[in-house]
Design an enzyme around this catalytic site. Structure first.
Site, mmCIF file in Angstrom:
data_model
loop_
_atom_site.group_PDB
_atom_site.id
_atom_site.type_symbol
_atom_site.label_atom_id
_atom_site.label_comp_id
_atom_site.label_asym_id
_atom_site.label_seq_id
_atom_site.Cartn_x
_atom_site.Cartn_y
_atom_site.Cartn_z
ATOM 1 N N GLY A 149 0.810 -1.201 0.000
ATOM 2 C CA GLY A 149 0.000 0.000 0.000
ATOM 3 C C GLY A 149 0.847 1.256 0.000
ATOM 4 O O GLY A 149 2.032 1.242 0.294
ATOM 5 N N SER A 150 0.202 2.362 -0.361
ATOM 6 C CA SER A 150 0.873 3.655 -0.391
ATOM 7 C C SER A 150 -0.121 4.703 0.054
ATOM 8 O O SER A 150 -1.291 4.696 -0.368
ATOM 9 C CB SER A 150 1.378 3.959 -1.805
ATOM 10 N N GLY A 151 0.315 5.595 0.952
ATOM 11 C CA GLY A 151 -0.595 6.594 1.481
ATOM 12 C C GLY A 151 0.055 7.950 1.614
ATOM 13 O O GLY A 151 1.113 8.224 1.040
ATOM 14 N N SER A 176 1.635 9.349 4.001
ATOM 15 C CA SER A 176 2.903 9.489 4.710
ATOM 16 C C SER A 176 3.993 8.566 4.185
ATOM 17 O O SER A 176 5.152 8.715 4.554
ATOM 18 C CB SER A 176 2.698 9.227 6.207
ATOM 19 N N ASP A 210 -5.935 12.079 11.436
ATOM 20 C CA ASP A 210 -6.278 11.477 10.147
ATOM 21 C C ASP A 210 -6.985 10.144 10.367
ATOM 22 O O ASP A 210 -6.632 9.144 9.756
ATOM 23 C CB ASP A 210 -5.026 11.282 9.303
#
Length: 962
Positions: free
Chosen positions: A692-694, A696, A810
């Protein structure tokens, strides 16, 4: 004479030697005690040990926390002195030391088995309420004298070492509130001297109670709630004849309550609630004559309440939330000790025992949600001690006894949804209650002026009855009123003008009465009002313009009256999102912002209203208002600004290309004891492991050589982020310990690389599961409710139990991770605060919206500040997602607004996620969660509850409508 002189000489020599020996011992003990402070292994930031000086008189026996006997140090009690550092094992070099209490301090780090071995001569060791991490220390040598061992409220993990079995004289063992995650060992049943055993609040691997626990014949206290226990309660508990408190609540125990429970003849308290116990309660309690508190609520128990249990002199008797049937035993009414009786949410029938309340100081009774009938007991408040009367959801009939009006102790009454009739005693209205709920009965009569005596009344809920007469002006003396529900009665006359003085009023509902006259004006005091429903009455006059200026009003229903005049322009500029002014005598032009299809049903039935846009209403003369042009210009500017910001964010975000593998640049901070190397993790940060990539960084799933799985987050590069700030924040996160917060294992910081390593969560994020293809199948309603309460507890811990408090900034389903049993873990907390600092914050080098679209609290748009109440709003959105299965902006509809509209117009079932198994849905529970969610998403932060209050509301079984 010579013999006498010789004896005196020998005595003198012995005394001199003794004094010198004692002095030497004292000096040696003082030096040992000072050693940890001198080498900085022990810090004293509060100066609590200021008198620890080698030169002080009678050192060290006069020092703080030091106790001596015959000049030798025998006990150290440094409890709650604010000391920090490592475990001061050197203290145990004092051979005469017998008791060491270091509890409630800020000590941390690992404790090795070798260091604990120095303490083998102790009889008592208390290290509770500190920050120790890693494995529990083993006991490699014999501890022949140890009777008290308290390691509770720390961060110990892994297993209970097997050599604990050698602590044969141990009487008190407390390991509660740690992170122990292996099985509860069977060998605990071999510590036969134990009188107290505390295992509570640990994420043990699912395991049963030791099968031979009955061997602990001296055990008086077994405290094991929230210990992940499973399986059946062993039959051997019948041998625990010394047991006083037996608490295995809030676990996953199954099967029947064993008949052998009757062998615990000295038991004073038995806690079995919140498990999965089934079958009938055994009729085996007749010998437990000391039992005062029994709680087997929240299970799957069936059958009748056994006579032998009901006949005990219990103070507290709780069997709520089961499947019990039959009548409530009459013998309960003869109990002289009964103070609390909770039998709600069962299938009990028959009538309440007539003698209930006559023979004891009964304070609380809740039998709601059953099939009870017959009258209310005449003498329920005979002892004038009753405080809470909750019997709603039955078929109780007859009138409210006159004696209830003399129950001066009464504070909380909920008798709605029954078949009560007749007039409420005048004295009852005068009681100083907090809460009255008579909704949906057949009660009649009027509210007398004596209601003014109920100074503390906060909620008056009497809708759906046959009450009549005027609303007395004396009601205005009730300054604490927050909710007034009078709908569906036959009240008449004018509304008292003084109701505009209710400064704490949240909701006023008087729909479907015969009130007449005008709506009171001068409404500035209604600063907290959120709902106002005056529909279906005979009200006349104009709509007060001040209604449109109330800061948090979201529902306004004035339909089906005789109101006249124009629609105040203020209504179109207000916070109201549910408006209905239909079927009146309003006239004139509809304000521009209300002149849309969305508001059309709210305007119909007013023959003299005209519209610029709605063909269903008579047309007004057309001229294009300048405000529309302005709106178009502003919209265009906003679009350009958003595009520019997105371009800047994309331009400035770059992934670190180099630096992670430069071993010389690594700085490692470990927060747990780990069994793998940093290289093993860092060299696994490759695309094949990317999950995954978000906002931060990127997240990788790393399988270690040992087979253990961890999650590694490689953070986006951010210029200006000082390493000292990063390390400081990581230390804070590393000290957090809570079962609903993901565990940070360690961090790497390189020249161009920052990596955080966490426990891996097998089921990914709540967002993936909830909105994935299998969301409806995997997440049934009980699971969703469990996730909601768990996530709330984790967030409440950050807000209320961390010093200083941590604001997540968040919160969203993608940041709530689920382990293999779908238990929630709040993740990524604090990172927004660390990495996404606003320009005006200290050390702020990054400027970015704090939060994710759809979850950001509305006040952020004009304050640019994030507080705990911002997290509460985000959590409310998450709750709405759990209930509805929709994303926060599904089909471009704001979920908060959508739920409010649909739930009000079409009912609860239209909001529910259709993928859930309907047979497993508890609609009362869903309604409770929905109400909590709407509280959390209130427009103004001040109207949102704290997360601690949210947890209470979710857990409160009496909360049907908030």
């Amino acid at each position: 004479m010579n013999n006498l002189l010789a004896a005196l000489l020998i005595t003198s020599i012995f005394f001199t030697v003794f004094v010198h020996s004692a002095t030497d011992a004292s000096n040696r003990d003082a030096a040992i005690l000072l050693r940890p402070t001198e080498n900085q292994h022990l810090q004293d930031p509060l100066g609590s040990l200021h008198d620890w000086l080698q030169t002080s008189p009678n050192a060290p026996c006069n020092w703080t926390g030091v106790s001596c006997s015959g000049g030798a140090v025998v006990a150290l009690n440094l409890r709650s002195l604010g000391i920090a550092g490592d475990f001061p094992a050197d203290f145990c070099l004092i051979s005469t030391l017998r008791s060491l209490d270091l509890s409630d301090n800020s000590l941390g780090g690992n404790i090795s088995s070798n260091s604990i071995a120095l303490c083998s001569h102790l009889s008592s060791l208390n290290l509770s309420s500190n920050y120790f991490v890693g494995d529990l220390p083993g006991f490699p040598v014999e501890f022949l004298n140890l009777t008290v061992l308290d390691f509770s409220i720390n961060n110990f993990s892994s297993e209970i070492p097997a050599n604990f079995v050698n602590l044969r004289r141990l009487q008190f063992l407390s390991l509660g509130s740690n992170l122990l995650n292996e099985s509860v060992p069977e060998f605990l049943s071999e510590l036969t001297e134990l009188t107290q055993l505390v295992l509570a609040v640990n994420p043990f691997r699912p395991s049963p109670l030791p099968r031979n626990i009955g061997r602990l014949a001296k055990l008086e206290f077994l405290i094991a709630p929230m210990a992940n226990l499973e399986g059946q309660i062993p039959e051997s508990i019948g041998n625990l004849s010394s047991m006083k408190i037996f608490d295995v609540s809030q676990n996953n125990l199954v099967g029947e309550i064993p008949k052998s429970i009757g062998g615990m003849r000295n038991a004073e308290q038995i806690e079995l609630y919140h498990n999965h116990l089934s079958g009938e309660i055994p009729d085996a309690f007749s010998g437990l004559t000391s039992l005062l508190r029994f709680d087997a609520s929240e299970n799957n128990l069936t059958g009748k309440i056994p006579q032998s249990l009901a006949a005990l002199p219990l103070e507290s008797f709780n069997l709520n939330d089961n499947h019990l049937e039959g009548e409530i035993p009459e013998i309960l009414g003869l109990n002289p000790n009964l103070n609390q009786l909770k039998l709600f949410n069962n299938k009990l029938s028959g009538s309440l025992p007539e003698s209930l309340g006559m023979n004891s100081n009964l304070a609380e009774i809740d039998v709601s949600g059953n099939n009870l009938e017959g009258p209310l007991p005449q003498n329920l408040c005979y002892r004038r001690n009753l405080q809470s009367l909750i019997i709603f959801g039955n078929r109780i009939s007859g009138s409210i006894p006159d004696d209830y009006g003399k129950c001066s102790s009464l504070l909380y009454v909920r008798i709605q949804n029954n078949e009560l009739s007749g007039v409420v005693p005048d004295d009852f209205w005068a009681l100083d209650l907090d809460h009255i709920e008579f909704t949906n009965n057949k009660l009649e009569g009027s509210i007398p002026p004596s209601v003014s005596n109920a100074k503390g009344l906060q909620q008056l809920l009497i809708s759906g009855n046959n009450f009549s007469g005027n609303l007395p002006a004396e009601i205005c003396h009730l300054k604490e009123l927050r909710k007034i529900y009078l709908s569906g009665n036959s009240f008449s006359g004018e509304l008292p003008y003084c109701i505009n003085q209710f400064t704490k009023l949240l909701e006023l509902h008087i729909r479907g009465n015969m009130f007449s006259g005008e709506i009171p004006g001068r409404l500035a005091a209604w600063r907290e009002l959120t709902q106002l429903d005056l529909s279906s009455n005979h009200l006349s006059g104009s709509i007060p313009a001040e209604l449109g200026t109330l800061p948090v009003l979201t529902l306004l229903n004035l339909s089906n009256n005789m109101l006249s005049g124009g629609i105040p322009e203020e209504l179109s500029k207000s916070t109201i999102n549910q408006l209905d002014i239909s079927n009146n005598q309003l006239q004139g032009r509809v304000p521009v912002r209300l002149d849309t299809k969305f508001y059309l049903p709210s305007l119909l039935g007013n023959a003299e209203l005209c519209s610029m846009n709605l063909k269903e209403l008579p047309p007004c003369s057309r001229s294009k208002p300048a405000s529309l042009v302005l709106v178009g210009v502003l919209s265009s500017l906003a679009f350009v600004l958003v595009v520019s910001l997105v371009w800047l964010l994309i331009k400035n975000r770059k992934l670190i290309a180099l630096g992670c593998r430069n071993k010389q640049s690594w700085k490692i901070t470990s927060f747990q004891k780990i069994q793998f190397s940093g290289e093993e993790v860092l060299f696994s940060l490759i695309d094949q492991n990317l999950v995954g990539s978000g906002g931060s960084g990127r997240v990788y799933r790393v399988r270690l050589k040992s087979g253990k799985m961890v999650a590694a987050k490689r953070l986006w590069e951010a210029k200006g982020l000082a390493e000292s700030v990063f390390h400081s924040e990581m230390e804070t996160l590393g000290r957090i310990r809570h079962v609903n917060i993901v565990r940070l294992l360690f961090s790497f910081v390189g020249d161009k690389c920052k990596v955080l390593v966490y426990d891996y969560m097998e089921n990914g994020s709540l967002g993936d599961v909830l909105h994935g293809d299998k969301g409806g199948l995997l997440l049934d309603w009980p699971t969703r409710f469990s996730i909601a309460t768990g996530a709330a507890q984790g967030l409440a811990y950050l807000h209320h139990d961390c010093v200083p408090p941590i604001v997540h900034r968040d919160l969203k389903p993608n940041n709530i991770l689920l382990d293999e049993e779908l238990r929630p873990r709040v993740a990524d907390f604090g990172l927004a605060k660390i990495l996404n600092r606003d320009a005006d914050e200290e050390d702020g080098a990054m400027s970015r919206v704090a939060g994710s679209y759809g979850y950001i609290a509305p006040e952020y748009g004009y304050t640019m500040k994030v507080t705990e109440k911002s997290d509460v709003y985000s959590f409310g959105v998450v709750l709405l997602e759990l209930v509805s299965g929709r994303r926060p902006n599904h089909e471009n509809k704001n979920i908060v607004k959508w739920v409010r509209e649909v739930a009000s117009a079409e009912g609860l079932e239209e909001v529910l996620d259709s993928r859930m198994d309907a047979s497993m849905i508890e609609y009362d529970q869903v309604e409770k969660v929905l109400n909590v969610a709407l509280l959390c998403t209130a427009e103004l932060p001040i109207n949102r509850p704290s997360m601690r209050r949210v947890v209470e509301l979710l857990k409160d079984h009496n909360t049907r409508g908030i």
